[in-house]
Design a protein around this motif. Structure first.
Motif, PDB file in Angstrom:
ATOM      1  N   TYR A 132      -7.911  -0.337  -1.962  1.00 49.07           N
ATOM      2  CA  TYR A 132      -7.206   0.572  -1.053  1.00 49.07           C
ATOM      3  C   TYR A 132      -6.841  -0.130   0.246  1.00 49.07           C
ATOM      4  O   TYR A 132      -5.710  -0.007   0.734  1.00 49.07           O
ATOM      5  CB  TYR A 132      -8.073   1.802  -0.752  1.00 49.07           C
ATOM      6  CG  TYR A 132      -7.518   2.654   0.350  1.00 49.07           C
ATOM      7  CD1 TYR A 132      -6.478   3.544   0.106  1.00 49.07           C
ATOM      8  CD2 TYR A 132      -7.999   2.542   1.650  1.00 49.07           C
ATOM      9  CE1 TYR A 132      -5.951   4.315   1.123  1.00 49.07           C
ATOM     10  CE2 TYR A 132      -7.472   3.309   2.665  1.00 49.07           C
ATOM     11  CZ  TYR A 132      -6.453   4.197   2.399  1.00 49.07           C
ATOM     12  OH  TYR A 132      -5.928   4.940   3.405  1.00 49.07           O
ATOM     13  N   ILE A 133      -7.777  -0.878   0.815  1.00 45.18           N
ATOM     14  CA  ILE A 133      -7.519  -1.572   2.074  1.00 45.18           C
ATOM     15  C   ILE A 133      -6.418  -2.611   1.901  1.00 45.18           C
ATOM     16  O   ILE A 133      -5.541  -2.749   2.752  1.00 45.18           O
ATOM     17  CB  ILE A 133      -8.816  -2.196   2.623  1.00 45.18           C
ATOM     18  CG1 ILE A 133      -9.752  -1.083   3.102  1.00 45.18           C
ATOM     19  CG2 ILE A 133      -8.533  -3.183   3.750  1.00 45.18           C
ATOM     20  CD1 ILE A 133     -11.139  -1.554   3.489  1.00 45.18           C
ATOM     21  N   THR A 134      -6.445  -3.325   0.797  1.00 40.90           N
ATOM     22  CA  THR A 134      -5.401  -4.318   0.522  1.00 40.90           C
ATOM     23  C   THR A 134      -4.038  -3.658   0.414  1.00 40.90           C
ATOM     24  O   THR A 134      -3.051  -4.138   0.987  1.00 40.90           O
ATOM     25  CB  THR A 134      -5.722  -5.080  -0.778  1.00 40.90           C
ATOM     26  OG1 THR A 134      -6.991  -5.724  -0.625  1.00 40.90           O
ATOM     27  CG2 THR A 134      -4.666  -6.121  -1.089  1.00 40.90           C
ATOM     28  N   ALA A 135      -3.965  -2.529  -0.290  1.00 36.33           N
ATOM     29  CA  ALA A 135      -2.696  -1.814  -0.439  1.00 36.33           C
ATOM     30  C   ALA A 135      -2.221  -1.248   0.897  1.00 36.33           C
ATOM     31  O   ALA A 135      -1.027  -1.289   1.202  1.00 36.33           O
ATOM     32  CB  ALA A 135      -2.844  -0.700  -1.466  1.00 36.33           C
ATOM     33  N   ALA A 136      -3.140  -0.728   1.704  1.00 39.16           N
ATOM     34  CA  ALA A 136      -2.764  -0.175   3.007  1.00 39.16           C
ATOM     35  C   ALA A 136      -2.216  -1.270   3.927  1.00 39.16           C
ATOM     36  O   ALA A 136      -1.237  -1.051   4.649  1.00 39.16           O
ATOM     37  CB  ALA A 136      -3.962   0.519   3.649  1.00 39.16           C
ATOM     38  N   GLU A 137      -2.826  -2.439   3.895  1.00 43.59           N
ATOM     39  CA  GLU A 137      -2.337  -3.548   4.718  1.00 43.59           C
ATOM     40  C   GLU A 137      -0.961  -4.018   4.238  1.00 43.59           C
ATOM     41  O   GLU A 137      -0.088  -4.326   5.057  1.00 43.59           O
ATOM     42  CB  GLU A 137      -3.330  -4.703   4.696  1.00 43.59           C
ATOM     43  CG  GLU A 137      -4.599  -4.411   5.471  1.00 43.59           C
ATOM     44  CD  GLU A 137      -5.669  -5.476   5.314  1.00 43.59           C
ATOM     45  OE1 GLU A 137      -5.480  -6.427   4.518  1.00 43.59           O
ATOM     46  OE2 GLU A 137      -6.700  -5.364   5.993  1.00 43.59           O
ATOM     47  N   ALA A 177       4.941  -4.116   5.045  1.00 45.77           N
ATOM     48  CA  ALA A 177       6.245  -3.884   4.420  1.00 45.77           C
ATOM     49  C   ALA A 177       7.111  -2.919   5.211  1.00 45.77           C
ATOM     50  O   ALA A 177       8.337  -2.989   5.145  1.00 45.77           O
ATOM     51  CB  ALA A 177       6.062  -3.369   2.998  1.00 45.77           C
ATOM     52  N   THR A 178       6.517  -2.006   5.964  1.00 45.56           N
ATOM     53  CA  THR A 178       7.313  -1.000   6.656  1.00 45.56           C
ATOM     54  C   THR A 178       7.914  -1.501   7.964  1.00 45.56           C
ATOM     55  O   THR A 178       8.854  -0.888   8.475  1.00 45.56           O
ATOM     56  CB  THR A 178       6.478   0.263   6.948  1.00 45.56           C
ATOM     57  OG1 THR A 178       5.327  -0.100   7.694  1.00 45.56           O
ATOM     58  CG2 THR A 178       6.078   0.965   5.667  1.00 45.56           C
ATOM     59  N   GLY A 179       7.413  -2.595   8.496  1.00 47.48           N
ATOM     60  CA  GLY A 179       7.928  -3.119   9.762  1.00 47.48           C
ATOM     61  C   GLY A 179       9.427  -3.375   9.770  1.00 47.48           C
ATOM     62  O   GLY A 179      10.138  -2.890  10.660  1.00 47.48           O
ATOM     63  N   PRO A 180       9.959  -4.128   8.800  1.00 48.64           N
ATOM     64  CA  PRO A 180      11.398  -4.389   8.789  1.00 48.64           C
ATOM     65  C   PRO A 180      12.232  -3.113   8.647  1.00 48.64           C
ATOM     66  O   PRO A 180      13.310  -3.003   9.242  1.00 48.64           O
ATOM     67  CB  PRO A 180      11.594  -5.294   7.565  1.00 48.64           C
ATOM     68  CG  PRO A 180      10.270  -5.945   7.362  1.00 48.64           C
ATOM     69  CD  PRO A 180       9.265  -4.921   7.780  1.00 48.64           C
ATOM     70  N   TYR A 181      11.753  -2.145   7.879  1.00 51.43           N
ATOM     71  CA  TYR A 181      12.500  -0.894   7.715  1.00 51.43           C
ATOM     72  C   TYR A 181      12.537  -0.105   9.019  1.00 51.43           C
ATOM     73  O   TYR A 181      13.557   0.479   9.370  1.00 51.43           O
ATOM     74  CB  TYR A 181      11.899  -0.043   6.592  1.00 51.43           C
ATOM     75  CG  TYR A 181      12.014  -0.693   5.247  1.00 51.43           C
ATOM     76  CD1 TYR A 181      13.230  -0.768   4.596  1.00 51.43           C
ATOM     77  CD2 TYR A 181      10.899  -1.259   4.634  1.00 51.43           C
ATOM     78  CE1 TYR A 181      13.353  -1.385   3.366  1.00 51.43           C
ATOM     79  CE2 TYR A 181      11.005  -1.877   3.400  1.00 51.43           C
ATOM     80  CZ  TYR A 181      12.229  -1.934   2.767  1.00 51.43           C
ATOM     81  OH  TYR A 181      12.333  -2.544   1.553  1.00 51.43           O
ATOM     82  N   GLN A 182      11.431  -0.099   9.742  1.00 55.97           N
ATOM     83  CA  GLN A 182      11.400   0.602  11.020  1.00 55.97           C
ATOM     84  C   GLN A 182      12.311  -0.083  12.038  1.00 55.97           C
ATOM     85  O   GLN A 182      13.002   0.590  12.805  1.00 55.97           O
ATOM     86  CB  GLN A 182       9.971   0.680  11.551  1.00 55.97           C
ATOM     87  CG  GLN A 182       9.101   1.604  10.728  1.00 55.97           C
ATOM     88  CD  GLN A 182       7.642   1.566  11.155  1.00 55.97           C
ATOM     89  OE1 GLN A 182       7.217   0.669  11.873  1.00 55.97           O
ATOM     90  NE2 GLN A 182       6.874   2.545  10.709  1.00 55.97           N
ATOM     91  N   ALA A 183      12.338  -1.395  12.028  1.00 54.49           N
ATOM     92  CA  ALA A 183      13.215  -2.131  12.946  1.00 54.49           C
ATOM     93  C   ALA A 183      14.683  -1.849  12.619  1.00 54.49           C
ATOM     94  O   ALA A 183      15.495  -1.640  13.528  1.00 54.49           O
ATOM     95  CB  ALA A 183      12.930  -3.632  12.863  1.00 54.49           C
ATOM     96  N   ALA A 184      15.033  -1.836  11.345  1.00 56.93           N
ATOM     97  CA  ALA A 184      16.409  -1.540  10.943  1.00 56.93           C
ATOM     98  C   ALA A 184      16.786  -0.107  11.329  1.00 56.93           C
ATOM     99  O   ALA A 184      17.899   0.149  11.803  1.00 56.93           O
ATOM    100  CB  ALA A 184      16.579  -1.748   9.441  1.00 56.93           C
ATOM    101  N   ARG A 185      15.873   0.820  11.138  1.00 50.35           N
ATOM    102  CA  ARG A 185      16.130   2.213  11.511  1.00 50.35           C
ATOM    103  C   ARG A 185      16.361   2.331  13.013  1.00 50.35           C
ATOM    104  O   ARG A 185      17.300   3.001  13.463  1.00 50.35           O
ATOM    105  CB  ARG A 185      14.957   3.099  11.105  1.00 50.35           C
ATOM    106  CG  ARG A 185      15.184   4.575  11.457  1.00 50.35           C
ATOM    107  CD  ARG A 185      13.908   5.351  11.597  1.00 50.35           C
ATOM    108  NE  ARG A 185      13.112   4.763  12.687  1.00 50.35           N
ATOM    109  CZ  ARG A 185      11.807   4.884  12.788  1.00 50.35           C
ATOM    110  NH1 ARG A 185      11.123   5.527  11.875  1.00 50.35           N
ATOM    111  NH2 ARG A 185      11.164   4.345  13.793  1.00 50.35           N
ATOM    112  N   ASP A 186      15.523   1.677  13.792  1.00 49.52           N
ATOM    113  CA  ASP A 186      15.667   1.731  15.245  1.00 49.52           C
ATOM    114  C   ASP A 186      16.995   1.119  15.696  1.00 49.52           C
ATOM    115  O   ASP A 186      17.652   1.650  16.603  1.00 49.52           O
ATOM    116  CB  ASP A 186      14.501   1.019  15.925  1.00 49.52           C
ATOM    117  CG  ASP A 186      13.181   1.748  15.729  1.00 49.52           C
ATOM    118  OD1 ASP A 186      13.199   2.929  15.320  1.00 49.52           O
ATOM    119  OD2 ASP A 186      12.120   1.126  15.967  1.00 49.52           O
TER     120      ASP A 186
END
Length: 82
Positions: free
Chosen positions: A48-53, A58-67
């Motif tokens: 679980y910890i590995t998947a959460a990390e 993985a979400t960083g680039p998507y959040q930057a593109a959205r912003d």
């Protein structure tokens, strides 16, 4: 049951090195081994910890593109109505 995951981990760590076999509550006659449970819990927690990390990374680039899209849209809209 436990208010934090850490309390549960401390409980499991407290049983390490002790005799942890208890009689099962049932007619099967099989014994319940807390160490087996602890090993399965630790394995599942690590997965679980590995998947959460991985998700967090993985979400960083998507959040930057959205912003960037939101900022560009706001600038475009402002220029259209100014």
């Amino acid at each position: 049951m436990f208010s934090t995951i850490r309390q549960c981990q401390e409980l499991v760590e407290g049983f390490n090195g002790h005799q942890t076999t208890m009689l099962a509550l049932g007619d099967s006659g099989e014994a319940f081994n807390l160490q087996d449970y602890a090993d399965k819990y630790t394995e599942a927690r690590d997965a679980y910890i590995t998947a959460a990390e991985a998700l967090k990374l993985a979400t960083g680039p998507y959040q930057a593109a959205r912003d960037a899209y939101v900022a560009a849209t706001a600038t475009y809209t402002k220029d259209m109505y100014a």
